[in-house]
Design a protein around this motif. Structure first.
Motif, PDB file in Angstrom:
ATOM      1  N   ALA B 244      33.979 -18.720 -96.202  1.00  0.00           N
ATOM      2  CA  ALA B 244      32.659 -19.236 -96.586  1.00  0.00           C
ATOM      3  C   ALA B 244      32.464 -20.604 -95.942  1.00  0.00           C
ATOM      4  CB  ALA B 244      32.556 -19.361 -98.099  1.00  0.00           C
ATOM      5  N   ARG B 245      31.228 -20.879 -95.514  1.00  0.00           N
ATOM      6  CA  ARG B 245      30.936 -22.167 -94.877  1.00  0.00           C
ATOM      7  C   ARG B 245      29.617 -22.718 -95.381  1.00  0.00           C
ATOM      8  NH1 ARG B 245      32.337 -20.173 -88.748  1.00  0.00           N
ATOM      9  NH2 ARG B 245      34.196 -19.000 -89.361  1.00  0.00           N
ATOM     10  N   GLY B 246      29.616 -24.019 -95.646  1.00  0.00           N
ATOM     11  CA  GLY B 246      28.394 -24.635 -96.101  1.00  0.00           C
ATOM     12  C   GLY B 246      28.697 -25.726 -97.093  1.00  0.00           C
ATOM     13  N   PRO B 247      27.700 -26.247 -97.808  1.00  0.00           N
ATOM     14  CA  PRO B 247      26.290 -25.854 -97.720  1.00  0.00           C
ATOM     15  C   PRO B 247      25.638 -26.278 -96.404  1.00  0.00           C
ATOM     16  CG  PRO B 247      26.568 -27.735 -99.194  1.00  0.00           C
ATOM     17  CD  PRO B 247      27.931 -27.285 -98.823  1.00  0.00           C
ATOM     18  N   GLU B 248      24.875 -25.335 -95.833  1.00  0.00           N
ATOM     19  CA  GLU B 248      24.179 -25.558 -94.573  1.00  0.00           C
ATOM     20  C   GLU B 248      22.704 -25.852 -94.848  1.00  0.00           C
ATOM     21  OE1 GLU B 248      25.730 -25.524 -91.712  1.00  0.00           O
ATOM     22  OE2 GLU B 248      27.662 -24.866 -92.531  1.00  0.00           O
ATOM     23  N   SER B 249      22.078 -26.509 -93.890  1.00  0.00           N
ATOM     24  CA  SER B 249      20.651 -26.816 -94.040  1.00  0.00           C
ATOM     25  C   SER B 249      19.848 -25.518 -94.122  1.00  0.00           C
ATOM     26  CB  SER B 249      20.175 -27.654 -92.857  1.00  0.00           C
ATOM     27  OG  SER B 249      18.820 -27.986 -93.035  1.00  0.00           O
ATOM     28  N   PRO B 250      19.046 -25.349 -95.184  1.00  0.00           N
ATOM     29  CA  PRO B 250      18.320 -24.083 -95.367  1.00  0.00           C
ATOM     30  C   PRO B 250      17.392 -23.733 -94.200  1.00  0.00           C
ATOM     31  CG  PRO B 250      18.254 -25.389 -97.384  1.00  0.00           C
ATOM     32  CD  PRO B 250      18.853 -26.264 -96.329  1.00  0.00           C
ATOM     33  N   ASP B 251      16.871 -24.739 -93.510  1.00  0.00           N
ATOM     34  CA  ASP B 251      15.898 -24.402 -92.468  1.00  0.00           C
ATOM     35  C   ASP B 251      16.533 -24.042 -91.132  1.00  0.00           C
ATOM     36  OD1 ASP B 251      16.626 -26.913 -91.689  1.00  0.00           O
ATOM     37  OD2 ASP B 251      14.595 -27.684 -91.440  1.00  0.00           O
ATOM     38  N   THR B 252      17.863 -24.135 -91.051  1.00  0.00           N
ATOM     39  CA  THR B 252      18.506 -23.717 -89.797  1.00  0.00           C
ATOM     40  C   THR B 252      19.543 -22.607 -90.001  1.00  0.00           C
ATOM     41  OG1 THR B 252      20.163 -25.470 -90.003  1.00  0.00           O
ATOM     42  CG2 THR B 252      18.202 -25.970 -88.704  1.00  0.00           C
ATOM     43  N   VAL B 253      20.044 -22.434 -91.237  1.00  0.00           N
ATOM     44  CA  VAL B 253      21.158 -21.494 -91.435  1.00  0.00           C
ATOM     45  C   VAL B 253      20.748 -20.035 -91.169  1.00  0.00           C
ATOM     46  CG1 VAL B 253      20.819 -21.212 -93.946  1.00  0.00           C
ATOM     47  CG2 VAL B 253      23.109 -20.929 -92.958  1.00  0.00           C
ATOM     48  N   TYR B 254      19.486 -19.704 -91.422  1.00  0.00           N
ATOM     49  CA  TYR B 254      19.061 -18.312 -91.211  1.00  0.00           C
ATOM     50  C   TYR B 254      18.903 -17.999 -89.728  1.00  0.00           C
ATOM     51  CZ  TYR B 254      18.483 -18.491 -96.180  1.00  0.00           C
ATOM     52  OH  TYR B 254      18.744 -18.650 -97.519  1.00  0.00           O
ATOM     53  N   VAL B 255      18.443 -18.986 -88.981  1.00  0.00           N
ATOM     54  CA  VAL B 255      18.365 -18.810 -87.530  1.00  0.00           C
ATOM     55  C   VAL B 255      19.777 -18.662 -86.966  1.00  0.00           C
ATOM     56  CG1 VAL B 255      17.721 -19.912 -85.354  1.00  0.00           C
ATOM     57  CG2 VAL B 255      16.159 -20.007 -87.293  1.00  0.00           C
ATOM     58  N   ALA B 256      20.684 -19.511 -87.454  1.00  0.00           N
ATOM     59  CA  ALA B 256      22.077 -19.422 -86.997  1.00  0.00           C
ATOM     60  C   ALA B 256      22.658 -18.039 -87.319  1.00  0.00           C
ATOM     61  CB  ALA B 256      22.917 -20.527 -87.648  1.00  0.00           C
ATOM     62  N   ALA B 257      22.371 -17.539 -88.509  1.00  0.00           N
ATOM     63  CA  ALA B 257      22.884 -16.219 -88.916  1.00  0.00           C
ATOM     64  C   ALA B 257      22.274 -15.113 -88.054  1.00  0.00           C
ATOM     65  CB  ALA B 257      22.585 -15.975 -90.391  1.00  0.00           C
ATOM     66  N   ALA B 258      20.981 -15.216 -87.794  1.00  0.00           N
ATOM     67  CA  ALA B 258      20.322 -14.197 -86.972  1.00  0.00           C
ATOM     68  C   ALA B 258      20.902 -14.200 -85.560  1.00  0.00           C
ATOM     69  CB  ALA B 258      18.808 -14.440 -86.934  1.00  0.00           C
ATOM     70  N   ARG B 259      21.429 -15.349 -85.138  1.00  0.00           N
ATOM     71  CA  ARG B 259      22.078 -15.444 -83.827  1.00  0.00           C
ATOM     72  C   ARG B 259      23.529 -14.995 -83.862  1.00  0.00           C
ATOM     73  NH1 ARG B 259      19.529 -20.841 -82.693  1.00  0.00           N
ATOM     74  NH2 ARG B 259      17.825 -20.383 -81.260  1.00  0.00           N
ATOM     75  N   GLY B 260      24.057 -14.743 -85.082  1.00  0.00           N
ATOM     76  CA  GLY B 260      25.416 -14.216 -85.163  1.00  0.00           C
ATOM     77  C   GLY B 260      26.450 -15.150 -85.747  1.00  0.00           C
ATOM     78  N   ALA B 261      26.057 -16.348 -86.173  1.00  0.00           N
ATOM     79  CA  ALA B 261      27.038 -17.301 -86.698  1.00  0.00           C
ATOM     80  C   ALA B 261      27.604 -16.871 -88.052  1.00  0.00           C
ATOM     81  CB  ALA B 261      26.409 -18.691 -86.801  1.00  0.00           C
ATOM     82  N   TYR B 262      26.792 -16.155 -88.853  1.00  0.00           N
ATOM     83  CA  TYR B 262      27.240 -15.717 -90.178  1.00  0.00           C
ATOM     84  C   TYR B 262      26.881 -14.251 -90.374  1.00  0.00           C
ATOM     85  CZ  TYR B 262      26.996 -20.756 -90.709  1.00  0.00           C
ATOM     86  OH  TYR B 262      27.139 -22.102 -90.516  1.00  0.00           O
ATOM     87  N   ASP B 263      27.732 -13.541 -91.110  1.00  0.00           N
ATOM     88  CA  ASP B 263      27.431 -12.140 -91.393  1.00  0.00           C
ATOM     89  C   ASP B 263      26.454 -12.000 -92.556  1.00  0.00           C
ATOM     90  OD1 ASP B 263      29.144 -10.853 -89.417  1.00  0.00           O
ATOM     91  OD2 ASP B 263      30.757 -11.841 -90.521  1.00  0.00           O
ATOM     92  N   CYS B 264      26.376 -13.025 -93.380  1.00  0.00           N
ATOM     93  CA  CYS B 264      25.417 -13.028 -94.476  1.00  0.00           C
ATOM     94  C   CYS B 264      25.187 -14.472 -94.891  1.00  0.00           C
ATOM     95  CB  CYS B 264      25.955 -12.217 -95.665  1.00  0.00           C
ATOM     96  SG  CYS B 264      24.769 -12.048 -97.032  1.00  0.00           S
ATOM     97  N   VAL B 265      24.000 -14.767 -95.374  1.00  0.00           N
ATOM     98  CA  VAL B 265      23.722 -16.101 -95.910  1.00  0.00           C
ATOM     99  C   VAL B 265      23.478 -15.982 -97.415  1.00  0.00           C
ATOM    100  CG1 VAL B 265      22.211 -18.125 -95.871  1.00  0.00           C
ATOM    101  CG2 VAL B 265      22.656 -16.864 -93.744  1.00  0.00           C
ATOM    102  N   VAL B 266      24.298 -16.687 -98.200  1.00  0.00           N
ATOM    103  CA  VAL B 266      24.087 -16.770 -99.642  1.00  0.00           C
ATOM    104  C   VAL B 266      22.939 -17.754 -99.874  1.00  0.00           C
ATOM    105  CG1 VAL B 266      25.085 -17.501-101.837  1.00  0.00           C
ATOM    106  CG2 VAL B 266      26.473 -16.202-100.204  1.00  0.00           C
ATOM    107  N   SER B 267      21.840 -17.234-100.433  1.00  0.00           N
ATOM    108  CA  SER B 267      20.614 -18.007-100.612  1.00  0.00           C
ATOM    109  C   SER B 267      20.530 -18.483-102.048  1.00  0.00           C
ATOM    110  CB  SER B 267      19.401 -17.128-100.296  1.00  0.00           C
ATOM    111  OG  SER B 267      19.584 -16.517 -99.028  1.00  0.00           O
TER     112      SER B 267
END
Lengths: 360, 360
Positions: B244-267
């Motif tokens: 698990a990694r974070g807490p990440e900035s909400p306005d960038t973590v989903y873009v990072a995940a969509a690019r492959g950095a995370y397999d899922c984002v806990v919102s």
């Protein structure tokens, strides 16, 4: 056709501000309506031109006043505040003197626009830690601009392709943001949004208003802010002749806006507006910005139409101010790899707004 | 290769559930591993087959038990609860008897999966107003499934292309959602997310954890929830061996995940996770769902690879349950125009999960 002078503040000297100006300058001059002038440091700008491999084609000339900016397109005119010690220059570091320099660029730009010497300001990124070290009380450009221009009602508008968003609040904790959603604040944000859309050239603007709660509270089941605060604001705006609609479900209103249902979505808090903008920017195929992995050019969409993307406009100010949508990107500063896209777009939006103000 | 029986609950009879089953059935049977059986109403399903112009090629057969579901691919087997009065049938209306019928389909499906007769449940949409009229205390399927299976820790996972999100809370007011962000709740959500990624076949999953506040509080300047609640949860998860990694900035973590950095984002709340998923779905070019303007097929991305999109998985349950990502679409029900895409994807994910459970 009149040319419009856009003052570009160079941003933190340790960041990518100078190099995106260097990389973007010839593209900026491709638009006859724009007469850009940099407010910054000539030595830092020259180093950036060098770093970007542009020394053979692009010069940097210092100007005493904006009126004496040269007409040539192969020389960047800079109002040189000469406040950076170039002997000990370093990229990518937080330094008090750089914070102080960044603030001076912006202060000078505000003076120039207020006295009518320049028509608009486009800001390159500053570093908040550095400006804090330099003693600034402001969390960023926006608060500073509002304060210097005695503005109470303003909002951060982000533009990405066909999606525009404004915010009732931005840099506050989420719990506090919930409390800041009042009929008055929402109505004020709707008003400045509607005015700004007009200035941006949108005919008969339609303003979508997001709810605060999931599904905009589903008729009151999931919260009362919609009925108590947001609905009265929308009603009051409509009574003033603004085509405001909502409160709409936050998880669908941005998709609807991106499809064309609304010219802008008034967002209740920072991430509600920022997340869809950044997702759309991502999906657009990687363009503009820097430091967040973007590296495309993407100035056109799939159909080849020019689109505006990656621009931040402070709406509600008496002056015109646009900004890039990215930060100082200290990790890549000095490498000449940062994309100039967002800067070019930000200057173009500032120019459009100046042209429209001039036409009135 | 074993076939896996997926029980598809028909959803609200007045909605698009029956027609997306009719439209999707032949595609569902293209996958040898799936043996679908509908839990619903045969008469409503027959009308849907008719409405979709499929009466010549597709029959509806009632089965006494799931074991006797026919092997033919040109007949939809339905466990007929026959609880809809077909003489006074109408589409697109909220009715108590339809709410009651919807609930019975789900109850029967839960019984069947708990007794091992079926391997997984995929649910078509129900109408919350109708189920409320019918006396249900549940806000939707998820709470009902958790209650019937005595599950405390579960989360709604949404999947769209390469982006997966789970939620610490969903259908609660935003202020309450802020209060529900505790070390315990975040840790539990990280755990069920990690387990679910494993069940979904993700090797060595990486879980991104969003912050609650803008910029994940910028080091405490914009809130204390990150330091007080979220960081300890991430640390505890890592101590358990979860990446698990974070807490990440909400306005960038989903873009990072969509690019492959995370397999899922806990919102941290409903819209934080829903907005990026819906924006990505929109940008994907219009596929799946219905009633929200989607009408594409989009089963492949630009590279021709199969992608999963528009699927909702309840993670943390002892049983497998997936769902379409759209509602009853009362506005278009009965017209035969709703897209079957999300249903096909939801059944495919349920089948994959059943296959993996079977393999253990």
């Amino acid at each position: 056709m009149d040319a419009h002078t856009v003052g570009i503040t160079m941003g933190d000297p340790a960041g990518i501000g100078a190099e995106i100006i260097a990389k973007g300058y010839s593209k900026l001059r491709a638009d006859d309506r724009v007469r850009p002038v940099v407010i910054g440091d000539a030595a830092v700008l020259r180093a950036a031109v060098e770093n970007c491999g542009l020394a053979d084609e692009l010069a940097v000339v210092t100007v005493e006043s904006v009126d004496r900016a040269p007409a040539e397109t192969d020389a960047i005119p800079v109002l040189d505040l000469a406040n950076v010690d170039c002997d000990a220059f370093e990229y990518g570091v937080v330094r008090e003197d750089y914070g102080s320099a960044s603030l001076e660029y912006v202060e000078r730009a505000i003076e120039l626009v207020q006295e009518g010497t320049i028509d608009a300001i486009t800001t390159a990124p500053i570093n908040k830690q550095a400006t804090k070290l330099a003693g600034s009380e402001y969390a960023g450009h926006t608060g500073m601009l509002a304060d210097y221009t005695d503005t109470d009602s303003y909002s951060m508008m982000l533009i990405e392709d066909d999606l525009r968003v404004t915010h009732v609040s931005t840099h506050v904790p989420l719990r506090e943001a919930c409390d800041l959603v009042t009929t008055e604040s929402v109505l004020e944000t709707i008003r400045v949004t509607d005015d700004a859309l007009d200035e941006l050239g949108v005919d008969e603007p339609t303003v979508g208003v997001a709810g605060l709660n999931p599904h905009a509270s589903d008729g009151g089941v999931l919260g009362e802010t919609e009925a108590r605060e947001i609905e009265p604001a929308v009603d009051a705006a409509r009574a003033e002749g603004i085509d405001a609609r909502g409160p709409e479900s936050p998880d669908t209103v941005y998709v609807a806006a991106a499809r064309g249902a609304y010219d802008c979505v008034v967002s209740m808090y920072h991430d509600q507006g920022h997340i869809p903008i950044k997702m759309l920017g991502f999906s657009g195929g990687g363009r503009g910005g820097s430091g967040d992995g973007r590296d495309g050019n993407g100035e056109s969409d799939a159909d080849g139409d020019a689109t505006v993307s990656g621009v931040n406009v402070t709406v509600g100010l008496p002056i015109i101010r646009t900004s890039v949508d990215h930060g100082t990107a200290f990790d890549i500063a000095g490498e000449g790899v940062a994309s100039e896209h967002s800067l070019i777009q930000a200057v173009a939006v500032a120019t459009d707004m100046a042209a429209r103000r001039g036409a009135r």
